[in-house]
Motif scaffolding. Structure first.
Motif, PDB file in Angstrom:
ATOM      1  N   ASP A  61       0.831  -1.207   0.000  1.00 55.15           N
ATOM      2  CA  ASP A  61       0.000   0.000   0.000  1.00 55.15           C
ATOM      3  C   ASP A  61       0.865   1.257   0.000  1.00 55.15           C
ATOM      4  O   ASP A  61       0.621   2.206  -0.753  1.00 55.15           O
ATOM      5  N   ARG A  89       2.703   1.544  -3.462  1.00 57.07           N
ATOM      6  CA  ARG A  89       1.831   2.060  -4.520  1.00 57.07           C
ATOM      7  C   ARG A  89       1.686   3.575  -4.415  1.00 57.07           C
ATOM      8  O   ARG A  89       1.788   4.293  -5.410  1.00 57.07           O
ATOM      9  N   GLU A  90       1.494   4.087  -3.219  1.00 57.19           N
ATOM     10  CA  GLU A  90       1.284   5.527  -3.040  1.00 57.19           C
ATOM     11  C   GLU A  90       2.548   6.331  -3.325  1.00 57.19           C
ATOM     12  O   GLU A  90       2.474   7.408  -3.917  1.00 57.19           O
ATOM     13  N   HIS A 103      -0.266  -7.956  -6.099  1.00 55.57           N
ATOM     14  CA  HIS A 103       0.663  -6.874  -5.746  1.00 55.57           C
ATOM     15  C   HIS A 103       1.285  -6.280  -7.003  1.00 55.57           C
ATOM     16  O   HIS A 103       1.455  -5.063  -7.099  1.00 55.57           O
ATOM     17  N   THR A 158      -1.282  -4.015  -8.746  1.00 55.66           N
ATOM     18  CA  THR A 158      -1.561  -2.729  -8.099  1.00 55.66           C
ATOM     19  C   THR A 158      -0.473  -1.682  -8.360  1.00 55.66           C
ATOM     20  O   THR A 158      -0.751  -0.492  -8.344  1.00 55.66           O
TER      21      THR A 158
END
Length: 181
Positions: free
Chosen positions: A119, A122-123, A147, A150
């Motif tokens: 997470d 990704r950001e 994963h 994403t």
């Protein structure tokens, strides 16, 4: 959102094209016998001890890694791992933007296994894309396919580290099968 990072290496020429900043995430789900970064295997911050640097002053006994008062004057003990927010890490990455722009370089996310903190990864990839920074992910691939999906839209290059082609050698060397990889 935070991630635990154990090193930020600037002026790298081996982790992708151009001059790069390599961000090393803590945590790995392989236990390679030949691990280049054994300090990356644990997901949590930890104290590393280098016996050959210790001068026996004893001051480290009075320091506390949890509250930030950790001190070792000789460098025999050091904290490995620091939590970063996305904005804090982006500030570090942007310090080298002039080098990326002049060398067609960028940032490489490595580890450990950076895709285990998916997470956050990704950001930060989204932020790098918005800033026009080339992105690379260095992975051993022992993660769910989801994963990859994403981060795929935000990743310019994957550096895929294949540990061993033979499944039996892979298990012997890393502790896990290579079938998913």
């Amino acid at each position: 959102m935070k991630a635990t990072i154990f090193d930020i290496q600037r002026n790298s020429f081996v982790d992708g094209p151009g001059i790069r900043t390599t961000v090393f995430f803590k945590g790995c789900n392989l236990k390679c016998k030949w691990c280049h970064n054994p300090e990356s295997q644990n997901f949590q911050k930890e104290i590393l001890f280098y016996k050959n640097k210790c001068i026996g002053c004893g001051r480290c006994k009075d320091s506390n890694a949890e509250d930030g008062s950790f001190i070792c004057y000789s460098g025999a003990k050091e904290i490995c791992g620091k939590e970063y927010t996305i904005d804090e890490l982006m500030t570090e990455i942007m310090k080298d933007k002039v080098f990326y722009d002049t060398s067609e370089g960028g940032v490489t996310f490595s580890g450990g296994e950076c895709m285990l903190q998916i997470d956050f990864l990704r950001e930060i990839l989204k932020k790098c894309n918005a800033a026009g920074i080339h992105t690379a992910i260095d992975t051993a691939g022992n993660i769910p396919w989801e994963h990859f999906k994403t981060v795929l839209p935000y990743t310019d290059l994957f550096l895929y580290d294949i540990k061993a082609y033979s499944e039996s050698l892979h298990i012997e060397g890393t502790g896990v099968s290579n079938k998913a990889i």
